[in-house]
Design an enzyme around this catalytic site. Structure first.
Site, mmCIF file in Angstrom:
data_model
loop_
_atom_site.group_PDB
_atom_site.id
_atom_site.type_symbol
_atom_site.label_atom_id
_atom_site.label_comp_id
_atom_site.label_asym_id
_atom_site.label_seq_id
_atom_site.Cartn_x
_atom_site.Cartn_y
_atom_site.Cartn_z
ATOM 1 N N LYS A 193 -78.055 -52.885 -30.800
ATOM 2 C CA LYS A 193 -76.981 -52.953 -30.135
ATOM 3 C C LYS A 193 -77.145 -53.627 -28.575
ATOM 4 O O LYS A 193 -77.812 -52.758 -27.734
ATOM 5 C CB LYS A 193 -75.812 -51.863 -29.929
ATOM 6 N N GLY A 245 -81.571 -47.593 -21.006
ATOM 7 C CA GLY A 245 -80.482 -47.698 -19.892
ATOM 8 C C GLY A 245 -80.283 -46.608 -18.808
ATOM 9 O O GLY A 245 -81.465 -46.166 -18.572
ATOM 10 N N SER A 246 -79.037 -46.232 -18.454
ATOM 11 C CA SER A 246 -78.946 -45.384 -17.644
ATOM 12 C C SER A 246 -79.277 -44.030 -17.969
ATOM 13 O O SER A 246 -79.511 -43.782 -19.135
ATOM 14 C CB SER A 246 -77.773 -45.337 -17.029
ATOM 15 N N THR A 247 -79.933 -42.989 -16.839
ATOM 16 C CA THR A 247 -80.188 -41.651 -17.253
ATOM 17 C C THR A 247 -78.728 -40.925 -17.615
ATOM 18 O O THR A 247 -79.004 -40.018 -18.728
ATOM 19 C CB THR A 247 -80.737 -41.004 -16.038
ATOM 20 N N GLU A 248 -77.868 -41.410 -17.041
ATOM 21 C CA GLU A 248 -76.553 -40.531 -17.415
ATOM 22 C C GLU A 248 -76.383 -40.724 -19.054
ATOM 23 O O GLU A 248 -75.976 -39.619 -19.900
ATOM 24 C CB GLU A 248 -75.245 -41.437 -16.671
ATOM 25 N N GLY A 250 -78.372 -41.701 -21.274
ATOM 26 C CA GLY A 250 -79.510 -41.150 -22.013
ATOM 27 C C GLY A 250 -79.364 -39.827 -22.221
ATOM 28 O O GLY A 250 -79.597 -39.224 -23.246
ATOM 29 N N GLU A 267 -85.818 -44.530 -22.548
ATOM 30 C CA GLU A 267 -86.497 -45.235 -21.360
ATOM 31 C C GLU A 267 -85.202 -45.233 -20.279
ATOM 32 O O GLU A 267 -84.424 -46.207 -20.368
ATOM 33 C CB GLU A 267 -86.948 -46.664 -21.612
ATOM 34 N N CYS A 301 -85.866 -51.111 -13.913
ATOM 35 C CA CYS A 301 -85.607 -49.768 -14.116
ATOM 36 C C CYS A 301 -87.123 -49.358 -13.280
ATOM 37 O O CYS A 301 -86.893 -48.200 -12.559
ATOM 38 C CB CYS A 301 -85.687 -49.058 -15.356
ATOM 39 N N GLU A 398 -80.408 -44.521 -7.737
ATOM 40 C CA GLU A 398 -80.972 -45.605 -8.300
ATOM 41 C C GLU A 398 -79.964 -46.694 -8.215
ATOM 42 O O GLU A 398 -78.726 -46.432 -8.399
ATOM 43 C CB GLU A 398 -81.328 -45.766 -9.835
HETATM 44 P P1 NDP Z 1 -75.828 -47.919 -19.567
HETATM 45 O O1 NDP Z 1 -76.641 -46.836 -19.653
HETATM 46 O O2 NDP Z 1 -74.262 -47.345 -19.604
HETATM 47 O O3 NDP Z 1 -75.897 -48.956 -20.926
HETATM 48 C C1 NDP Z 1 -77.169 -49.042 -21.479
HETATM 49 C C2 NDP Z 1 -76.507 -49.357 -23.225
HETATM 50 O O4 NDP Z 1 -75.972 -48.173 -23.478
HETATM 51 C C3 NDP Z 1 -75.650 -50.536 -23.081
HETATM 52 O O5 NDP Z 1 -75.724 -51.243 -24.394
HETATM 53 C C4 NDP Z 1 -74.510 -49.851 -23.434
HETATM 54 O O6 NDP Z 1 -73.281 -50.542 -23.658
HETATM 55 C C5 NDP Z 1 -74.628 -48.681 -24.044
HETATM 56 N N1 NDP Z 1 -73.742 -47.543 -23.917
HETATM 57 C C6 NDP Z 1 -72.961 -47.261 -23.036
HETATM 58 N N2 NDP Z 1 -72.553 -45.743 -23.180
HETATM 59 C C7 NDP Z 1 -73.117 -45.293 -24.312
HETATM 60 C C8 NDP Z 1 -73.247 -44.136 -25.158
HETATM 61 N N3 NDP Z 1 -72.193 -43.291 -24.864
HETATM 62 N N4 NDP Z 1 -73.793 -44.019 -26.249
HETATM 63 C C9 NDP Z 1 -74.420 -44.984 -26.706
HETATM 64 N N5 NDP Z 1 -74.788 -46.059 -25.909
HETATM 65 C C10 NDP Z 1 -74.201 -46.328 -24.763
HETATM 66 O O7 NDP Z 1 -75.909 -48.706 -18.253
HETATM 67 P P2 NDP Z 1 -74.971 -49.523 -17.398
HETATM 68 O O8 NDP Z 1 -74.835 -50.980 -18.046
HETATM 69 O O9 NDP Z 1 -73.479 -49.008 -17.523
HETATM 70 O O10 NDP Z 1 -75.427 -49.495 -16.102
HETATM 71 C C11 NDP Z 1 -75.066 -48.292 -15.557
HETATM 72 C C12 NDP Z 1 -76.062 -48.096 -14.252
HETATM 73 O O11 NDP Z 1 -77.337 -47.604 -15.469
HETATM 74 C C13 NDP Z 1 -76.825 -49.140 -13.470
HETATM 75 O O12 NDP Z 1 -75.931 -49.209 -12.368
HETATM 76 C C14 NDP Z 1 -78.007 -48.611 -13.307
HETATM 77 O O13 NDP Z 1 -78.286 -48.072 -12.302
HETATM 78 C C15 NDP Z 1 -78.523 -48.011 -14.557
HETATM 79 N N6 NDP Z 1 -79.238 -48.885 -15.615
HETATM 80 C C16 NDP Z 1 -80.443 -48.762 -15.786
HETATM 81 C C17 NDP Z 1 -81.257 -49.293 -16.722
HETATM 82 C C18 NDP Z 1 -82.593 -49.018 -16.756
HETATM 83 O O14 NDP Z 1 -83.560 -49.621 -17.528
HETATM 84 N N7 NDP Z 1 -83.144 -47.928 -16.192
HETATM 85 C C19 NDP Z 1 -80.608 -50.273 -17.393
HETATM 86 C C20 NDP Z 1 -79.344 -50.433 -17.284
HETATM 87 C C21 NDP Z 1 -78.615 -49.740 -16.405
HETATM 88 P P3 NDP Z 1 -72.357 -51.347 -22.760
HETATM 89 O O15 NDP Z 1 -73.240 -52.144 -22.181
HETATM 90 O O16 NDP Z 1 -71.381 -52.245 -23.692
HETATM 91 O O17 NDP Z 1 -71.840 -50.501 -21.635
#
Ligand code: NDP
Length: 487
Positions: A193, A245-248, A250, A267, A301, A398
């Protein structure tokens, strides 16, 4: 859209526009889901739009996968795992991976333009970094596919099964390659996804995968928002979850898969220290600082978002850094001279603005070079905060934007203590001319990746991943294969 130099307005000369043509890309008006080897309309009947963050122009309408669609994609991946892909010998899997790698190279310009349109990143980055590295990941893992029995995992390592993979928007195609290539090389099948704001290069990759003739269901690409991601990681038919993606999010995923027996790699975010000692070659260090935090608008990241500079050279480094930043060009991502592109989305811009306001409110000194921002789209100027202390929000959280927080230190011990004063642990940089000091620092810094006299260098053979709230598991290298092989 004209590129805007950050040099002083009224300067003697300007770069002429050098836009890359977007003619090479055909963007469809609507995209379905890539399931079982073909594009299908979503059972959900839902869709969303993806736009160009540099102009706010709508690029396409994309299917929103609901629970039934996730179900269908996972069932297709299961069937391919049991009937076709999971039974292929490694040398056969390798042929498909080489084919995908070559197709990415052949269509590199198309991928690069599409990535810059959908993500907002400068074309010189998508062209010179994202796309070549994505191809390199497929080439690298193709090489492993028939050698797994000699890689130290036992004579006959087995795949895990169906991998559910969720990726972010900062390196859309590259993250897809990081997830798919090792999973496929080791014999797993995938449901991927992409992020809601950047689905288009993953959908072009789906086209490449279909043309490469992979057995239907080996790779399924389902678009949607966080709900689709949650449905995928929570699906009972998924054996392995890989998330960037985000720690939250994760943490939510870790809670969701706990007790299910699913394998998990995460990651996540970072707040990396880029440490500059007084014996470092300052001009090179300044380039490394710029690359560390302003590459990809700071949407990285492992970005070097905290500059730790030795007090005796702090003023000199800051002066040269400011001079260098005044030469960066912000504007049209498709212009080949652009250094800083658009912020990926309105919510991300809001987040950056909020954290920058917090930095000012807490008393740090904000500085940006003179910089006119385009009227439309999402933009943020390169920004440096000096006078930052460790308790400031901008030193702890971050920001994921082009914002650098500068702190100082006097001794190597203080540098280590400050660098490690973070809940994250993804990456770090060290700038010094002494090899012994590099090793001394590397032993003490708690980070998965440590760069010495360079920054943001990636290679498929080199494992990447974090400690603490930056997640666990490694991607790339031999260590990355382990995440996709059964116990
Ligand atoms: P997210 O962690 O929300 O998104 C990463 C991926 O996870 C996207 O495909 C997202 O879908 C999907 N996702 C969102 N919620 C869920 C869930 N509950 N279960 C499974 N998958 C989910 O990052 P954001 O894009 O919202 O960015 C928010 C913050 O996160 C940024 O401001 C940044 O600080 C941080 N971030 C860090 C990254 C890294 O590599 N360390 C990468 C991206 C963001 P969708 O895009 O449709 O929401």
């Amino acid at each position: 859209m004209a590129s805007v130099s950050t040099t002083t307005p009224g300067a003697d000369w300007e770069y002429a526009p050098a836009p890359e043509s977007r003619e090479i890309v055909t963007i469809q008006r609507e995209y379905g889901l890539f399931v079982d080897g073909e594009f299908v309309p979503p059972a959900s009947g839902e869709s969303f739009t993806t736009l160009n963050p540099a102009s706010e122009e709508t690029l396409a309408t994309v299917a929103e996968a609901g629970a039934a669609d996730v179900d269908r994609a996972v069932a297709s991946a299961r069937k391919a795992f049991e009937a076709t892909w999971g039974r292929l010998p490694g040398r056969e899997r390798a042929k498909y991976l080489y084919r995908i790698a070559r197709a990415i190279q052949e269509r590199a310009r198309e991928f690069a333009v599409l990535e810059s349109l959908d993500n907002g990143k400068p074309i010189k980055e998508s062209r010179d970094v994202d796309i070549p590295l994505a191809a390199a990941h497929f080439f690298y893992h193709a090489g492993w596919a028939d050698k797994l029995g000699y890689a130290g995992f036992g004579p006959d390592p087995r795949p895990i099964g169906v991998a559910g993979q969720v990726i972010p928007w900062n390196f859309p195609l590259l993250m897809a390659a990081w997830k798919l290539a090792p999973a496929l090389a080791t014999g797993n099948t995938c449901v991927l996804k992409p992020a809601e704001t950047t689905p288009l290069t993953a959908l072009l990759l789906a086209e490449v995968i279909a043309e490469a003739g992979l057995p239907p269901g080996t790779v399924n690409i389902i678009t949607g928002d966080g709900r689709t991601g949650a449905a995928l990681v929570g699906h009972g038919g998924v054996d392995k979850v890989a998330f960037t993606g985000s720690t939250e999010v994760g943490k939510e995923i870790q809670a969701a898969v706990a007790g299910t027996g699913k394998r998990l790699t995460l990651e996540l975010g970072g707040k990396a220290a880029n440490v500059v000692f007084d014996d470092a070659p300052i001009d090179q260090a300044v380039e490394g600082i710029v690359n560390g935090i302003f590459f990809n608008q700071g949407h990285v990241c492992c970005a070097g978002s905290r500059l730790l500079v030795q007090e005796s050279v702090a003023d000199a480094v800051l002066d040269r850094l400011k001079r260098r930043l005044a030469t960066l060009r912000l504007g049209d991502p498709l212009d080949k001279n652009t250094d800083i592109g658009a912020i990926n989305s309105r919510p991300q811009l809001d987040k950056i603005e909020g954290l920058v306001a917090a930095g000012e409110a807490e008393g740090a000194q904000r500085w940006s070079p003179p910089c006119r921002l385009p009227a439309r789209g999402y933009w943020f100027p390169p920004t440096v905060f000096s006078g930052v202390s460790q308790s400031h929000k901008i030193a702890r959280e971050e920001i994921f934007g082009p914002v650098l927080s500068v702190l100082t230190f006097r001794t190597p011990e203080e540098a280590v203590a400050k660098a490690n004063n973070t809940p994250y642990g993804l990456s770090a940089g060290v700038w010094t001319e002494k090899g012994s000091r590099i090793l001394w620092m590397a032993q003490r810094l708690r980070a998965g990746v440590i760069w010495a006299n360079t920054y943001n260098r990636f290679d498929p053979a080199s494992p990447f991943g974090g400690y603490q709230e930056s997640g666990f598991g490694r991607e790339g290298g031999r260590a990355g294969l382990a995440a996709y092989l059964g116990a």
